[in-house]
Motif scaffolding. Structure first.
Motif, short mmCIF file in Angstrom:
data_model
loop_
_atom_site.label_atom_id
_atom_site.label_comp_id
_atom_site.label_asym_id
_atom_site.label_seq_id
_atom_site.Cartn_x
_atom_site.Cartn_y
_atom_site.Cartn_z
N ALA A 122 34.67 47.74 34.67
CA ALA A 122 36.32 47.47 35.32
C ALA A 122 37.16 47.06 35.96
O ALA A 122 36.31 47.02 37.40
CB ALA A 122 36.90 48.76 35.26
N PHE A 123 37.30 45.52 36.02
CA PHE A 123 37.90 45.64 36.42
C PHE A 123 39.03 44.33 36.18
O PHE A 123 39.64 44.84 34.55
CB PHE A 123 37.33 43.57 36.60
CG PHE A 123 36.30 42.91 35.47
CD1 PHE A 123 37.21 41.85 35.15
CD2 PHE A 123 35.86 43.76 34.81
CE1 PHE A 123 37.08 41.43 33.75
CE2 PHE A 123 35.24 43.04 33.76
CZ PHE A 123 35.87 41.86 32.98
N LEU A 124 40.29 43.83 36.86
CA LEU A 124 41.56 43.01 37.07
C LEU A 124 40.91 41.81 36.12
O LEU A 124 40.64 41.07 37.10
CB LEU A 124 42.45 43.11 38.24
CG LEU A 124 44.30 42.75 37.76
CD1 LEU A 124 45.04 43.34 36.51
CD2 LEU A 124 44.64 42.12 38.87
N LEU A 125 41.65 41.93 35.01
CA LEU A 125 41.34 40.20 34.96
C LEU A 125 42.47 38.45 35.19
O LEU A 125 43.58 39.06 34.74
CB LEU A 125 41.20 39.95 32.92
CG LEU A 125 41.27 38.89 32.15
CD1 LEU A 125 39.08 38.21 32.96
CD2 LEU A 125 40.84 38.92 31.12
N SER A 126 42.13 38.48 35.71
CA SER A 126 42.65 36.96 36.96
C SER A 126 41.94 35.71 36.99
O SER A 126 43.04 35.13 36.88
CB SER A 126 43.14 36.98 38.24
OG SER A 126 42.12 38.21 38.81
N ALA A 127 41.49 35.69 36.50
CA ALA A 127 40.15 34.49 36.78
C ALA A 127 41.00 33.75 35.26
O ALA A 127 40.26 34.05 34.23
CB ALA A 127 39.10 34.15 37.34
N ASP A 128 40.90 32.45 34.84
CA ASP A 128 40.81 31.88 34.01
C ASP A 128 39.31 31.79 32.98
O ASP A 128 38.99 32.36 31.70
CB ASP A 128 41.21 30.17 33.56
CG ASP A 128 43.03 30.09 34.08
OD1 ASP A 128 43.64 31.64 33.78
OD2 ASP A 128 43.23 29.63 34.09
N ALA A 129 38.18 31.20 34.21
CA ALA A 129 36.84 31.43 33.58
C ALA A 129 36.40 32.62 33.26
O ALA A 129 36.19 32.62 32.56
CB ALA A 129 36.01 30.77 35.11
N ASP A 130 36.53 33.45 33.50
CA ASP A 130 35.98 34.89 33.11
C ASP A 130 37.01 35.41 31.58
O ASP A 130 36.38 35.96 31.14
CB ASP A 130 37.12 36.60 34.32
CG ASP A 130 36.04 36.02 35.80
OD1 ASP A 130 35.11 34.95 35.43
OD2 ASP A 130 36.34 36.85 36.45
N LEU A 131 38.49 34.87 31.33
CA LEU A 131 38.66 35.34 30.27
C LEU A 131 38.17 34.07 29.50
O LEU A 131 38.25 34.71 27.78
CB LEU A 131 40.13 34.61 30.61
CG LEU A 131 41.51 34.25 29.29
CD1 LEU A 131 41.30 35.96 28.84
CD2 LEU A 131 42.57 34.09 29.28
N LYS A 132 37.70 32.87 29.79
CA LYS A 132 37.10 32.12 28.58
C LYS A 132 35.50 32.68 28.60
O LYS A 132 35.12 32.53 27.27
CB LYS A 132 36.83 30.64 29.12
CG LYS A 132 36.32 29.81 28.87
CD LYS A 132 35.62 28.75 29.07
CE LYS A 132 35.13 27.73 28.31
NZ LYS A 132 34.85 26.42 28.82
N THR A 133 35.02 33.13 29.23
CA THR A 133 33.52 33.72 28.99
C THR A 133 33.76 35.24 28.27
O THR A 133 32.81 34.83 27.28
CB THR A 133 32.99 34.04 30.42
OG1 THR A 133 32.68 33.20 31.28
CG2 THR A 133 31.40 35.15 30.05
N LEU A 134 34.48 35.90 28.62
CA LEU A 134 34.92 37.06 27.29
C LEU A 134 35.45 36.62 26.26
O LEU A 134 34.75 36.97 24.79
CB LEU A 134 35.97 37.98 28.29
CG LEU A 134 35.85 38.96 29.14
CD1 LEU A 134 36.93 39.83 29.91
CD2 LEU A 134 34.81 40.34 29.04
N GLN A 135 35.85 35.63 25.56
CA GLN A 135 36.01 35.29 24.37
C GLN A 135 35.02 34.31 24.29
O GLN A 135 35.18 33.92 22.87
CB GLN A 135 37.55 34.20 25.04
CG GLN A 135 38.67 34.84 24.70
CD GLN A 135 39.94 34.50 25.73
OE1 GLN A 135 39.49 33.31 25.58
NE2 GLN A 135 41.07 34.50 24.87
N THR A 136 33.85 33.86 24.41
CA THR A 136 33.40 32.90 23.88
C THR A 136 31.63 33.55 24.34
O THR A 136 30.66 33.32 23.29
CB THR A 136 32.66 32.01 24.99
OG1 THR A 136 32.64 31.83 26.29
CG2 THR A 136 35.16 31.43 24.54
#
Length: 403
Positions: free
Chosen positions: A32-46
């Motif tokens: 579990a973690f707070l999603l704050s980095a754009d790179a992490d968002l992109k990784t989750l989506q791809t």
């Protein structure tokens, strides 16, 4: 409030409570973690993940137009499926766990020493000596025959430092226990045990800085980790007397029945029984073990998560046999009883997977310890109300069980 959403509806500022899918599908090391980095968002989506659970009390909610699934129907179906598996065939009675525990402890120490030495030889460029590994597999098989839970309980409680070695021992034991449940005998049983022992030898060829990295892996590091099946297969090719089963499981234990695994994306019946067994055993032990970058999940939680993923990930027949092997509430699970007492599951009984032997030790009504009591739920009016998270209660289950 927890909500299950599709990855297309994720946005920065959300609190990711859980990623739906195997932890091996993504490079995130935290549950579990707070999603704050754009790179992490992109990784989750791809990265191939389809859904996540978010906690709207700790982060942003979904936008009003997003479609949200509570997942309650899915959870109820998983529970119903597990209940059906639990009532189909009772486990076989074994030697009492307290009678096998002393022998299992000695075997655990011996196994750790032998596998550490064996894998260190691989690091130095030497071949695995199958003739030296076979007697160890035989001893583990004998212990599993007497009482599978004694040895499995011990190897599950591995440390972060010895994970790589003891994971191989644990998968060996799980493969043997599962093989017995599937009706394997003789040399076939020894072959799957040896395959489990050697399935991760390719990790010896991965840089320790990547293998034991305490933080999130980069995409490049994650791809490097995924090379270990092929590297292990190449190492084993040069070992005298190596079996075809060991080579197969080493190369294909990360394949999936729907063809989305690696390294060869093999699917369905093209995957051998041993490889399908290896996939289940490897995931279960990995998820229940403490690692350098995450703490292990509780056994009962792991079984339920694997049940959610099993369509496409695991062979259904093999997964059902695995559940029968270790139980709906595997040994080491903290449970709340109908009376309000907390108990730790000690071993399965010969009656039902729903009625194991437990050790009650705490009252939730008085919120204090009680005189420990061993209860065979197959002979008691008591029953399990729910599985509990030891971390929320602050318990050290190793001290309570004595494992």
């Amino acid at each position: 409030m927890l909500k299950k959403i599709h990855v297309r509806n994720i946005r920065s500022g959300m609190f990711i409570n859980e990623i739906c899918g195997s932890w091996m599908d993504h490079p995130f090391w935290k549950k579990a973690f707070l999603l704050s980095a754009d790179a992490d968002l992109k990784t989750l989506q791809t990265c191939g993940i389809q859904e996540v659970w978010i906690d709207t009390e700790k982060g942003l909610d979904v936008e009003s137009k997003a479609v949200v699934s509570t997942g309650e129907a899915e959870k109820k179906k998983v529970e119903a499926d597990l209940l059906k598996i639990a009532t189909e065939q009772p486990p076989e009675p074994h030697t009492p766990i307290h009678e096998e525990m002393a022998r299992a402890r000695k075997l655990q120490a011996k196994s750790k020493e032998a596998v550490t030495s064996m894998f260190n030889e691989v690091r130095m460029g030497n071949a695995i000596k199958v003739s030296e590994a076979a007697p160890l597999v035989e001893e583990i098989s004998l212990s599993i025959t007497r009482n599978p839970e004694a040895f499995l309980n011990l190897v599950r409680l591995k440390t972060k430092d010895d994970y790589t070695y003891m994971h191989s021992v644990a998968v060996c034991a799980l493969m043997i226990a599962l093989g017995k449940q599937l009706g394997l005998t003789g040399q076939d049983l020894k072959d799957v045990g040896l395959a489990g022992l050697l399935h991760d030898v390719g990790k010896m060829m991965i840089d320790d800085k990547v293998l034991n990295k305490p933080g999130k892996l980069t995409d490049e590091e994650f791809e490097l980790i995924k090379e270990h099946p092929r590297k292990g297969w190449e190492v084993l090719q040069g070992s005298p007397d190596i079996t075809a089963v060991a080579l197969d499981v080493c190369l294909h234990h990360h394949e999936r029945v729907d063809g989305t695994g690696y390294p060869d994306r093999i699917s369905g019946e093209k995957l051998s029984l041993a490889a399908r067994m290896g996939a289940v055993c490897d995931v279960y032990d990995a998820l229940t073990s403490n690692r350098c970058y995450k703490n292990g999940w509780e056994p009962a939680e792991t079984i339920r998560k694997m049940a959610e993923w099993r369509n496409g990930h695991f062979d259904e027949k093999v997964f059902q046999a695995f559940v029968k092997t270790i139980g709906i509430y595997p040994s080491g699970t903290l449970v709340r009883l109908k009376s309000g007492r907390l108990a730790i599951v000690i071993e399965q009984t010969g009656k039902s997977l729903l009625t194991p032997v437990v050790k009650a030790f705490f009252s939730t009504k008085s919120n204090e310890p009680i005189m420990p009591e061993m209860i065979d739920l197959s002979r008691s009016r008591e029953s399990i109300a729910s599985a509990e998270d030891p971390a929320q209660w602050g318990f050290d289950l190793k001290q309570i069980t004595g494992f």
